[in-house]
Design a protein around this motif. Structure first.
Motif, PDB file in Angstrom:
ATOM      1  N   SER B  56      22.754   7.692 -12.159  1.00  0.00           N
ATOM      2  CA  SER B  56      21.859   8.918 -11.821  1.00  0.00           C
ATOM      3  C   SER B  56      20.554   8.692 -12.549  1.00  0.00           C
ATOM      4  O   SER B  56      19.388   8.802 -11.687  1.00  0.00           O
ATOM      5  CB  SER B  56      22.294  10.101 -12.486  1.00  0.00           C
ATOM      6  OG  SER B  56      21.563  11.253 -12.500  1.00  0.00           O
ATOM      7  N   GLN B  59      17.975   4.707 -10.529  1.00  0.00           N
ATOM      8  CA  GLN B  59      18.255   5.004  -8.870  1.00  0.00           C
ATOM      9  C   GLN B  59      18.599   3.737  -8.395  1.00  0.00           C
ATOM     10  O   GLN B  59      17.548   2.675  -8.242  1.00  0.00           O
ATOM     11  CB  GLN B  59      17.100   5.738  -8.359  1.00  0.00           C
ATOM     12  CG  GLN B  59      16.828   6.971  -9.301  1.00  0.00           C
ATOM     13  CD  GLN B  59      16.429   8.320  -8.427  1.00  0.00           C
ATOM     14  OE1 GLN B  59      16.207   8.318  -7.244  1.00  0.00           O
ATOM     15  NE2 GLN B  59      16.276   9.325  -9.037  1.00  0.00           N
ATOM     16  N   GLY B  60      19.578   3.500  -7.694  1.00  0.00           N
ATOM     17  CA  GLY B  60      20.029   2.524  -6.784  1.00  0.00           C
ATOM     18  C   GLY B  60      20.494   1.260  -7.713  1.00  0.00           C
ATOM     19  O   GLY B  60      20.240   0.115  -6.964  1.00  0.00           O
ATOM     20  N   SER B 105      24.827   5.039  -5.704  1.00  0.00           N
ATOM     21  CA  SER B 105      24.223   6.405  -5.641  1.00  0.00           C
ATOM     22  C   SER B 105      25.195   7.547  -5.686  1.00  0.00           C
ATOM     23  O   SER B 105      26.275   7.551  -5.684  1.00  0.00           O
ATOM     24  CB  SER B 105      23.214   6.542  -4.379  1.00  0.00           C
ATOM     25  OG  SER B 105      24.261   6.754  -3.043  1.00  0.00           O
TER      26      SER B 105
END
Lengths: 162, 162
Positions: B56, B59-60, B105
């Motif tokens: 979280s 990101q990615g 994700s």
DNA sequence: TATTGTTATACTCTATAACTATA
DNA sequence: TATAGTTATAGAGTATAACAATA
């Protein structure tokens, strides 16, 4: 460090608390990494170290007392003590008053091992905390003391009562 | 709480640090006890929760990135992600630019689970920290931030390099 | 009956090593 | 040749259940 993205919709005063938890987790992991080589060198595990520390702090403690204090099961402590006894760091002897109970104590060698490990930890932490204002460290101690008290109150000392 | 008997011959300024470590250990155990029922209710483990949190925050992120951040091995994270994917909380998809890599994700459901758990944690901790001076909490954050930085510097991000 | 310590057993977590596929 | 992810496997660590001795 992992950047704390707002995990809550509200960004209230609890944000500091969430940040503190994230930091807490990181310090935990980093500390375990630091401590691991020292423990390996002494030939004991993390659980065994905390068992030693508890036996040392609570003079003449029994297996179940140590288990309650550490919040782990009695068989776990029993196993730890087995290994520590084999290593010559802890002594067991039956209590005179209650012959079910076992009184635990450190051997001289056990005391030396405990002192060496604490010394190592204190060195690492003192290094990590070097230069920080005394007042900040003292404030941390206050916060953790208070939090510990309240958490152990509400926690009602599991894991027996699951 | 376990009374800290002097584990060191010298009782220098490092005494506060030793006390802090002991408190730290207690807070850790108490927090894990508090958190356990919540995680059980959500059907995930502690390791899975930190994996969710890292996915979280970053990101990615890829599997190996998460592993480095958490200081655990890649197979461990891989297994965690397997279970989280089965539970419908995390998605995997191959990167376009580097087809070896996998981008991670959270699903909407994963985001909800993370928010619920953080909310629970924040509630417990806010309760435990209620009434403490804001300045003390802020000081704790400063101490932990500094300590985290220095520990992760010296730790050189194992466990690969053992 | 309840409690202390112990043994037996199973389960979870984690790591290392080996394999596949990309680069 | 090196890297990302995965699979296979084994070793710690822990817990629950069952048992013996004592209260």
């Amino acid at each position: 460090m992992v950047v704390v993205t707002p995990p809550l919709e509200r960004r209230s005063e609890s944000n500091d608390v969430v940040r503190l938890i994230d930091l807490f987790h990181e310090v935990l992991r980093a500390s375990l990494r630091e401590l691991h080589p020292t423990l390996t060198k002494e030939g004991i595990t993390m659980g065994q170290f905390w068992a030693i520390h508890t036996v040392s702090s609570l003079q003449g403690a029994s297996v179940s007392t140590v288990a309650r204090y550490l919040g782990v099961s009695a068989p776990t402590v029993c196993g730890n003590i087995d290994q520590l006894e084999d290593a010559g760091l802890v002594r067991r002897h039956r209590s005179e008053r209650d012959r079910r109970a076992v009184e635990l104590s450190l051997t001289p060698r056990g005391r030396k091992v405990e002192a060496r490990i604490w010394s190592e930890i204190a060195g690492v932490m003192a290094e990590a905390a070097r230069g920080l204002p005394e007042t900040d460290v003292a404030a941390s101690v206050r916060v953790f003391t208070a939090v510990t008290h309240r958490l152990s109150r509400s926690g009602t000392l599991r894991p027996e009562g699951t």
